[in-house]
Write a protein that holds these residues in place. Structure first.
Motif, mmCIF file in Angstrom:
data_model
loop_
_atom_site.group_PDB
_atom_site.id
_atom_site.type_symbol
_atom_site.label_atom_id
_atom_site.label_comp_id
_atom_site.label_asym_id
_atom_site.label_seq_id
_atom_site.Cartn_x
_atom_site.Cartn_y
_atom_site.Cartn_z
ATOM 1 N N MET A 1 -20.794 128.857 -67.214
ATOM 2 C CA MET A 1 -19.587 129.647 -67.389
ATOM 3 C C MET A 1 -20.015 131.116 -67.471
ATOM 4 S SD MET A 1 -16.499 129.035 -70.194
ATOM 5 C CE MET A 1 -17.392 127.754 -70.966
ATOM 6 N N PRO A 2 -19.603 131.946 -66.526
ATOM 7 C CA PRO A 2 -20.027 133.346 -66.522
ATOM 8 C C PRO A 2 -19.444 134.158 -67.678
ATOM 9 C CG PRO A 2 -19.250 132.675 -64.355
ATOM 10 C CD PRO A 2 -18.902 131.577 -65.304
ATOM 11 N N GLN A 3 -20.288 134.997 -68.253
ATOM 12 C CA GLN A 3 -19.866 135.914 -69.311
ATOM 13 C C GLN A 3 -19.268 137.144 -68.651
ATOM 14 O OE1 GLN A 3 -22.672 136.711 -72.523
ATOM 15 N NE2 GLN A 3 -22.199 138.877 -72.342
ATOM 16 N N ILE A 4 -18.050 137.527 -69.072
ATOM 17 C CA ILE A 4 -17.421 138.702 -68.474
ATOM 18 C C ILE A 4 -17.363 139.885 -69.430
ATOM 19 C CG2 ILE A 4 -16.148 137.431 -66.714
ATOM 20 C CD1 ILE A 4 -13.668 137.596 -68.493
ATOM 21 N N SER A 5 -17.566 139.638 -70.735
ATOM 22 C CA SER A 5 -17.611 140.733 -71.693
ATOM 23 C C SER A 5 -18.295 140.261 -72.970
ATOM 24 C CB SER A 5 -16.201 141.259 -72.001
ATOM 25 O OG SER A 5 -16.252 142.508 -72.640
ATOM 26 N N PHE A 6 -18.749 141.245 -73.759
ATOM 27 C CA PHE A 6 -19.402 140.949 -75.036
ATOM 28 C C PHE A 6 -19.169 142.138 -75.960
ATOM 29 C CE2 PHE A 6 -22.992 141.305 -77.934
ATOM 30 C CZ PHE A 6 -23.013 140.032 -78.484
ATOM 31 N N LEU B 1 -17.250 137.293 -60.665
ATOM 32 C CA LEU B 1 -16.189 137.773 -61.549
ATOM 33 C C LEU B 1 -16.347 139.223 -61.959
ATOM 34 C CD1 LEU B 1 -15.861 134.687 -63.901
ATOM 35 C CD2 LEU B 1 -14.794 135.121 -61.690
ATOM 36 N N GLY B 2 -17.571 139.693 -62.055
ATOM 37 C CA GLY B 2 -17.793 141.041 -62.542
ATOM 38 C C GLY B 2 -17.725 141.088 -64.064
ATOM 39 N N CYS C 1 -9.995 138.749 -62.522
ATOM 40 C CA CYS C 1 -11.144 137.844 -62.691
ATOM 41 C C CYS C 1 -10.718 136.407 -62.441
ATOM 42 C CB CYS C 1 -11.726 137.971 -64.098
ATOM 43 S SG CYS C 1 -12.806 139.374 -64.347
ATOM 44 N N TRP C 2 -9.561 136.037 -62.972
ATOM 45 C CA TRP C 2 -9.066 134.670 -62.794
ATOM 46 C C TRP C 2 -8.896 134.357 -61.302
ATOM 47 C CZ3 TRP C 2 -8.670 130.378 -65.525
ATOM 48 C CH2 TRP C 2 -7.909 129.334 -65.012
ATOM 49 N N ASP C 3 -8.280 135.288 -60.557
ATOM 50 C CA ASP C 3 -8.087 135.082 -59.123
ATOM 51 C C ASP C 3 -9.431 134.916 -58.415
ATOM 52 O OD1 ASP C 3 -5.337 135.184 -59.386
ATOM 53 O OD2 ASP C 3 -5.202 137.296 -58.802
ATOM 54 N N ARG C 4 -10.403 135.757 -58.763
ATOM 55 C CA ARG C 4 -11.725 135.650 -58.145
ATOM 56 C C ARG C 4 -12.392 134.327 -58.520
ATOM 57 N NH1 ARG C 4 -11.353 140.961 -59.481
ATOM 58 N NH2 ARG C 4 -12.625 140.818 -61.362
ATOM 59 N N ALA C 5 -12.243 133.903 -59.772
ATOM 60 C CA ALA C 5 -12.847 132.648 -60.229
ATOM 61 C C ALA C 5 -12.280 131.461 -59.449
ATOM 62 C CB ALA C 5 -12.622 132.458 -61.726
ATOM 63 N N GLN C 6 -10.993 131.497 -59.165
ATOM 64 C CA GLN C 6 -10.366 130.405 -58.420
ATOM 65 C C GLN C 6 -10.902 130.312 -56.996
ATOM 66 O OE1 GLN C 6 -8.315 128.107 -60.101
ATOM 67 N NE2 GLN C 6 -9.298 129.371 -61.655
ATOM 68 N N LYS C 7 -11.365 131.441 -56.474
ATOM 69 C CA LYS C 7 -11.930 131.476 -55.117
ATOM 70 C C LYS C 7 -13.441 131.253 -55.119
ATOM 71 C CE LYS C 7 -8.507 134.894 -53.763
ATOM 72 N NZ LYS C 7 -8.313 136.321 -53.489
ATOM 73 N N GLY C 8 -14.042 131.228 -56.311
ATOM 74 C CA GLY C 8 -15.495 131.075 -56.408
ATOM 75 C C GLY C 8 -16.249 132.370 -56.183
ATOM 76 N N ILE D 1 -17.065 136.650 -74.236
ATOM 77 C CA ILE D 1 -15.892 136.299 -73.437
ATOM 78 C C ILE D 1 -16.394 135.699 -72.126
ATOM 79 C CG2 ILE D 1 -13.788 137.123 -72.328
ATOM 80 C CD1 ILE D 1 -13.725 137.511 -75.373
ATOM 81 N N LEU D 2 -15.891 134.503 -71.812
ATOM 82 C CA LEU D 2 -16.347 133.769 -70.632
ATOM 83 C C LEU D 2 -15.155 133.257 -69.834
ATOM 84 C CD1 LEU D 2 -18.003 132.161 -73.361
ATOM 85 C CD2 LEU D 2 -19.600 132.397 -71.509
ATOM 86 N N MET D 3 -15.431 132.953 -68.553
ATOM 87 C CA MET D 3 -14.404 132.359 -67.704
ATOM 88 C C MET D 3 -15.084 131.386 -66.746
ATOM 89 S SD MET D 3 -11.511 134.310 -65.410
ATOM 90 C CE MET D 3 -10.793 135.162 -66.803
#
Length: 85
Positions: free
Chosen positions: A1-6, A78-79, A68-75, A12-14
């Protein structure tokens, strides 16, 4: 699960290709929650101060999180999203 913030010990992960509705995961020590991006509904338990910071961060970065959610759905990658300061 990629970390997107800390920030302040909060991670914070998505997940990629995760189930709807759009959400992110927040970990703080042994606590883990799932937060709906659009309405801020929280599933799980988190100490009050940490939860307030997470929800404040959500309010500041809702549009970025939806991106990020949209990018995650496409694989796609996330940044990162700016931490709470």
């Amino acid at each position: 699960m990629p970390q997107i913030s800390f920030f302040y010990g909060i991670i914070i992960l998505m997940n990629f290709s995760d189930h709807a509705p759009a959400h992110f995961h927040a970990w703080y020590g042994d606590y883990k929650i799932i937060v709906s991006i659009k309405d801020g509904i929280v599933k799980g338990e988190m100490p009050g101060r940490a939860l307030r910071m997470i929800l404040e961060w959500l309010d500041l970065h809702r549009e970025e999180l939806l991106g990020c959610w949209d990018r995650a759905q496409k694989g796609d990658p996330l940044g990162k999203i700016e931490p709470l300061k």
